[in-house]
Design an enzyme around this catalytic site. Structure first.
Site, PDB file in Angstrom:
ATOM      1  N   ARG A  99      63.995 -28.004   1.974  1.00 28.97           N
ATOM      2  CA  ARG A  99      62.744 -27.642   2.630  1.00 28.97           C
ATOM      3  C   ARG A  99      61.572 -27.628   1.634  1.00 28.97           C
ATOM      4  NH1 ARG A  99      62.360 -22.135   5.975  1.00 28.97           N
ATOM      5  NH2 ARG A  99      62.266 -21.297   3.859  1.00 28.97           N
ATOM      6  N   LYS A 200      56.285 -25.014   4.623  1.00 26.94           N
ATOM      7  CA  LYS A 200      56.155 -23.658   4.076  1.00 26.94           C
ATOM      8  C   LYS A 200      55.011 -23.697   3.062  1.00 26.94           C
ATOM      9  CE  LYS A 200      58.822 -19.580   3.023  1.00 26.94           C
ATOM     10  NZ  LYS A 200      58.309 -18.821   4.162  1.00 26.94           N
ATOM     11  N   GLU A 236      55.410 -17.855  16.236  1.00 24.17           N
ATOM     12  CA  GLU A 236      56.034 -17.084  15.158  1.00 24.17           C
ATOM     13  C   GLU A 236      55.276 -15.775  14.966  1.00 24.17           C
ATOM     14  OE1 GLU A 236      56.360 -19.157  11.455  1.00 24.17           O
ATOM     15  OE2 GLU A 236      57.221 -20.939  12.358  1.00 24.17           O
TER      16      GLU A 236
HETATM   17  C1  COI Z   1      60.569 -15.179   3.628  1.00 21.25           C
HETATM   18  O1  COI Z   1      61.056 -14.746   4.667  1.00 21.25           O
HETATM   19  O2  COI Z   1      61.253 -15.329   2.616  1.00 21.25           O
HETATM   20  C2  COI Z   1      59.163 -15.568   3.557  1.00 21.25           C
HETATM   21  O3  COI Z   1      58.820 -16.341   2.708  1.00 21.25           O
HETATM   22  C3  COI Z   1      58.184 -14.986   4.502  1.00 21.25           C
HETATM   23  C4  COI Z   1      57.177 -14.140   3.801  1.00 21.25           C
HETATM   24  C5  COI Z   1      56.197 -13.607   4.808  1.00 21.25           C
HETATM   25  C6  COI Z   1      57.780 -13.010   3.047  1.00 21.25           C
END
Ligand code: COI
Length: 353
Positions: A99, A200, A236
């Protein structure tokens, strides 16, 4: 420059950093000892240098670095933890590696080699082993980041990149909220249609920060964004995927389109529900109206969130409570069994450090 100078203001390698109070861990940064850094240049072959491990600290950046003006940055999050029988397990690093490279490509950046990504994450866990919480107290969260470091003014793709990988011990994302989180449902969107919401990318998170904090001040734990096309479909929260469970063990989650991050925990939930529980899992648009009218349970998934039940949602002043959590609990328990090495892992999700 020596490594120590490059990571200026870092603690010397021989100085041991203080460990956190294991009983007071939450999802916030605790600086650890060792950080990895690599530099990539599109014009060179190979693109990426070997990288190096150095002490925690800052490193120089151009004021004109592409990430600072144009948000050319992506990141990952994965967790390592101790098992009751003394092993250390990292969860699905290969999935995060894939990813990370995919997100970089979407953001016009050089993909970091996947095999190296996994090796570096394992090494960062090993070199920061003291910071892996004791069994049952939390996890070591590994945060790989890639950003455009090239000084640039005009709007174009960058040619120089930096990857850093660091780690921090963490506890639960939400303290309290045991009966499930309270979400305010927003007609505003997290990301734009046709944009980068499926990567991401760092730039996908500011809307979540702003909205979440505003609604936290009003007693909610987080926000749930509806789709940017204004069709009333759930997307989300500020940092997790979302599921709704309907009567007859029918689990629905939004499909992977331009507004949905392909969550790794999301994929685990789908597989466990389908292959182990025999539930019907549908990846299809999830109307907020259907959730409020018919869902028996709602929950969120993510690396940081794990699998977290939703106790209440409110949309345009209409509140819906979910009193059931059995399905969510079952999924969470099974996932945690695999992550903690206490249950069978037929999927090859865990990697021993
Ligand atoms: C995760 O879940 O690892 C993320 O990167 C989301 C973040 C808002 C903490």
């Amino acid at each position: 420059l020596s490594t120590a100078e490059r990571y200026s203001s870092g603690t010397g390698m021989n100085e041991q950093k203080a460990l956190p109070d294991w009983d007071a861990l939450s999802f916030r940064l605790t600086e650890t000892e060792v950080v990895y850094r690599a530099v990539g240049e599109s014009d060179q072959k190979p693109v990426w240098d070997d990288g190096e491990y150095g002490p925690w600290g800052s490193f120089p950046a151009s004021p004109a670095a592409g990430v600072l003006s144009y948000g050319l940055g992506v990141f990952e999050g994965l967790k390592a933890e101790r098992t009751p029988d003394g092993r250390i397990l990292l969860f699905r690093p290969d999935a995060n590696a894939a990813r990370f490279a995919r997100s970089a490509r979407i953001m016009t950046m050089e993909p970091f080699p996947e095999k190296r990504f996994v090796e570096v994450c394992l090494e960062i866990v090993r070199r920061n082993e003291r910071f892996i919480p004791p069994v049952g107290k939390g996890q070591l969260y590994v945060r790989p980041v890639e950003f455009a470091s090239e000084p640039m003014l005009g709007l174009r793709r960058a040619r120089s990149f930096t990857v850093v990988v660091y780690a921090s011990p963490v506890g639960a994302y939400f303290k309290g909220a045991d009966s499930g989180v309270r979400l305010q449902v927003l007609d505003e969107a997290r990301v734009a249609p046709g944009g980068t919401g499926h990567a991401k990318a760092a730039s996908n998170y500011p809307a979540g920060i702003a909205k979440r904090e505003a609604w936290q001040a009003k007693g909610f734990d987080d926000v749930l964004f509806l789709d940017a096309r204004g069709e009333g479909f759930v997307t989300e929260t500020s940092g997790s995927n979302v599921f709704a469970l309907f009567p007859g063990d029918r689990l629905v989650t939004p499909p992977l389109d331009d507004q949905i991050l392909p969550g790794i925990t999301r994929e685990c939930v789908i597989r466990l529900a389908r292959e182990e529980f025999g539930w019907t899992v549908e990846e299809k648009p999830l109307a907020i109206a259907d959730v409020q009218a018919e869902a028996v349970e709602m929950f969120c998934s993510g690396t940081a969130w794990t699998v977290r039940s939703v106790g209440e949602i409110e949309h345009r002043g209409k509140s819906t409570s979910f009193s059931q959590t059995a399905g969510c609990q079952r999924l969470c328990q099974r996932l945690r069994e695999i992550q903690t090495g206490t249950g069978k892992d037929p999927y090859g999700w865990i990697t021993e450090v």
